[in-house]
Design a protein around this motif. Structure first.
Motif, PDB file in Angstrom:
ATOM      1  N   PHE A  72     -65.556 -16.529  49.343  1.00 47.72           N
ATOM      2  CA  PHE A  72     -64.503 -15.631  49.554  1.00 47.72           C
ATOM      3  C   PHE A  72     -64.822 -14.523  48.401  1.00 47.72           C
ATOM      4  CE2 PHE A  72     -63.084 -19.441  51.522  1.00 47.72           C
ATOM      5  CZ  PHE A  72     -62.511 -19.066  52.749  1.00 47.72           C
ATOM      6  N   LEU A  73     -65.007 -13.284  49.026  1.00 53.25           N
ATOM      7  CA  LEU A  73     -65.859 -12.167  48.124  1.00 53.25           C
ATOM      8  C   LEU A  73     -64.877 -10.730  48.092  1.00 53.25           C
ATOM      9  CD1 LEU A  73     -67.771 -11.522  45.864  1.00 53.25           C
ATOM     10  CD2 LEU A  73     -69.146 -10.676  47.885  1.00 53.25           C
ATOM     11  N   ILE A 117     -64.723 -18.558  45.182  1.00 60.09           N
ATOM     12  CA  ILE A 117     -63.903 -17.634  45.249  1.00 60.09           C
ATOM     13  C   ILE A 117     -64.233 -16.563  44.145  1.00 60.09           C
ATOM     14  CG2 ILE A 117     -61.398 -16.536  45.146  1.00 60.09           C
ATOM     15  CD1 ILE A 117     -60.257 -19.200  46.053  1.00 60.09           C
ATOM     16  N   ILE A 118     -64.486 -15.296  44.738  1.00 58.17           N
ATOM     17  CA  ILE A 118     -64.817 -14.360  43.472  1.00 58.17           C
ATOM     18  C   ILE A 118     -63.836 -13.097  43.844  1.00 58.17           C
ATOM     19  CG2 ILE A 118     -66.481 -12.575  42.283  1.00 58.17           C
ATOM     20  CD1 ILE A 118     -68.628 -14.587  43.259  1.00 58.17           C
ATOM     21  N   ASP A 119     -62.757 -12.684  42.830  1.00 56.93           N
ATOM     22  CA  ASP A 119     -61.840 -11.766  43.212  1.00 56.93           C
ATOM     23  C   ASP A 119     -61.326 -11.266  41.686  1.00 56.93           C
ATOM     24  OD1 ASP A 119     -59.685 -10.242  43.782  1.00 56.93           O
ATOM     25  OD2 ASP A 119     -59.590 -11.231  45.898  1.00 56.93           O
ATOM     26  N   ASP A 120     -61.007 -10.229  41.545  1.00 55.22           N
ATOM     27  CA  ASP A 120     -60.445  -9.795  40.010  1.00 55.22           C
ATOM     28  C   ASP A 120     -58.881  -9.902  40.465  1.00 55.22           C
ATOM     29  OD1 ASP A 120     -60.670  -7.905  41.685  1.00 55.22           O
ATOM     30  OD2 ASP A 120     -60.578  -6.366  39.993  1.00 55.22           O
ATOM     31  N   ASP A 121     -58.295  -9.761  41.436  1.00 50.38           N
ATOM     32  CA  ASP A 121     -56.971  -9.833  41.653  1.00 50.38           C
ATOM     33  C   ASP A 121     -56.272 -11.425  41.607  1.00 50.38           C
ATOM     34  OD1 ASP A 121     -54.444 -10.079  42.898  1.00 50.38           O
ATOM     35  OD2 ASP A 121     -54.856  -8.236  44.328  1.00 50.38           O
ATOM     36  N   GLU A 122     -55.610 -11.598  40.670  1.00 53.31           N
ATOM     37  CA  GLU A 122     -55.215 -13.026  40.326  1.00 53.31           C
ATOM     38  C   GLU A 122     -54.416 -13.469  41.610  1.00 53.31           C
ATOM     39  OE1 GLU A 122     -53.070 -15.814  36.954  1.00 53.31           O
ATOM     40  OE2 GLU A 122     -53.045 -13.713  36.806  1.00 53.31           O
ATOM     41  N   ILE A 123     -53.635 -12.733  42.021  1.00 52.79           N
ATOM     42  CA  ILE A 123     -52.502 -13.391  42.960  1.00 52.79           C
ATOM     43  C   ILE A 123     -53.526 -13.597  44.231  1.00 52.79           C
ATOM     44  CG2 ILE A 123     -50.789 -12.382  44.731  1.00 52.79           C
ATOM     45  CD1 ILE A 123     -49.503 -10.740  42.449  1.00 52.79           C
ATOM     46  N   ASN A 124     -54.480 -12.597  44.679  1.00 46.86           N
ATOM     47  CA  ASN A 124     -55.321 -13.186  45.733  1.00 46.86           C
ATOM     48  C   ASN A 124     -56.088 -14.363  45.486  1.00 46.86           C
ATOM     49  OD1 ASN A 124     -56.042 -11.915  48.495  1.00 46.86           O
ATOM     50  ND2 ASN A 124     -57.972 -11.922  47.735  1.00 46.86           N
ATOM     51  N   ARG A 125     -56.406 -14.447  44.264  1.00 50.61           N
ATOM     52  CA  ARG A 125     -57.179 -15.627  43.986  1.00 50.61           C
ATOM     53  C   ARG A 125     -56.314 -16.898  44.153  1.00 50.61           C
ATOM     54  NH1 ARG A 125     -58.604 -13.482  39.314  1.00 50.61           N
ATOM     55  NH2 ARG A 125     -57.670 -15.093  38.096  1.00 50.61           N
ATOM     56  N   LEU A 126     -55.133 -16.957  43.696  1.00 49.23           N
ATOM     57  CA  LEU A 126     -54.204 -18.000  44.104  1.00 49.23           C
ATOM     58  C   LEU A 126     -53.883 -18.109  45.348  1.00 49.23           C
ATOM     59  CD1 LEU A 126     -51.678 -17.274  40.932  1.00 49.23           C
ATOM     60  CD2 LEU A 126     -53.541 -19.046  40.959  1.00 49.23           C
ATOM     61  N   THR A 127     -53.515 -17.137  46.182  1.00 45.98           N
ATOM     62  CA  THR A 127     -53.451 -17.101  47.681  1.00 45.98           C
ATOM     63  C   THR A 127     -54.446 -17.857  48.239  1.00 45.98           C
ATOM     64  OG1 THR A 127     -52.049 -15.345  47.858  1.00 45.98           O
ATOM     65  CG2 THR A 127     -52.776 -15.900  49.912  1.00 45.98           C
TER      66      THR A 127
END
Length: 236
Positions: free
Chosen positions: A53-54, A6-16
């Protein structure tokens, strides 16, 4: 089992995404990163995964720019809050494009698309020596190695499958359709019924459209599958 990053700067989206991966028995999370620069370093260190997941909009290095510099990217599922990058993303041959917020069902569809693409991709040239017929499956909380040469048949049980060998059974949380795609490189497995995959190596006889297998097991051959099944048999 598909390995994931997973590479995503949105912490909530990463946790999801981490939670969705944890819910999926056919997925294994390798790394979860908060920006494209860290993602670029991860892949340049030689790490490989099956699915990435990007996110697209990230500081310093966007998801699309990251894809442009990777020489051998994995299957990519875009996860973004913007719809207007879809054309650019698909020009980079991403597998799917998820617009936030997305539900688990839509996430699962994207993963199934990855599995389908991998199942229909040309197989790599075989190396010398016997083919590897082992797969790991998740049984409850354990990863169990199964040699699919030993599997007699697989039976659908709603959202689960029953993988049957001569010695034991394994109840695995996946669908028959998903497992059929995963077994597409195993030439002895064939769909013979809406609820059964059969390993033709273990057929001892066929009578009244029922395959009699070693160990006293029986598998029905569905009417709509009979023509294809019988045409594929080597017989005199």
């Amino acid at each position: 089992m598909l390995t994931c990053a997973i590479i995503d700067d949105d912490e909530i989206n990463r946790l999801t995404l981490e939670h969705y991966i944890e819910l999926s028995p056919n997925l294994q999370l390798e790394v979860s990163l908060a920006d494209g620069i860290a993602g670029l370093a991860y892949f340049r260190e030689g790490h490989k995964v099956d699915v990435l997941f990007l996110d697209i909009e990230m500081p310093h290095l966007s998801g699309l720019d990251l894809l442009r510099v990777l020489t051998d990217p994995p299957e990519v599922i875009i996860t973004t809050g913007r719809q207007d990058f879809a054309v650019d993303a698909f020009e980079l041959r991403v597998t799917d494009y998820l617009v936030k917020p997305f539900e688990f069902g839509r996430f699962t569809q994207a993963v199934e698309r990855v599995q389908s693409r991998r199942a229909t991709s040309p197989a790599p040239a075989a190396a010398d020596g016997p083919a590897n017929t082992d797969l790991f499956v998740k049984v409850n909380s354990r990863m169990v190695r199964i040699n699919f040469d030993d599997v007699l048949y697989v039976e659908a049980l709603s959202d689960y499958v029953n993988i049957v060998t001569a010695k034991q059974k394994h109840i695995v949380y996946t669908t028959l359709k998903a497992l059929e795609a995963r077994l597409s490189t195993f030439p002895n497995f064939i769909r013979v019924h809406r609820s059964y995959l059969l390993n033709t190596q273990h057929i001892e006889s066929i009578e009244d459209n029922t395959a009699n297998l070693r160990g006293g097991h029986f598998v029905p051959i569905g009417k709509s599958y009979q023509d294809g099944f019988y045409k594929g048999l080597q017989r005199i």
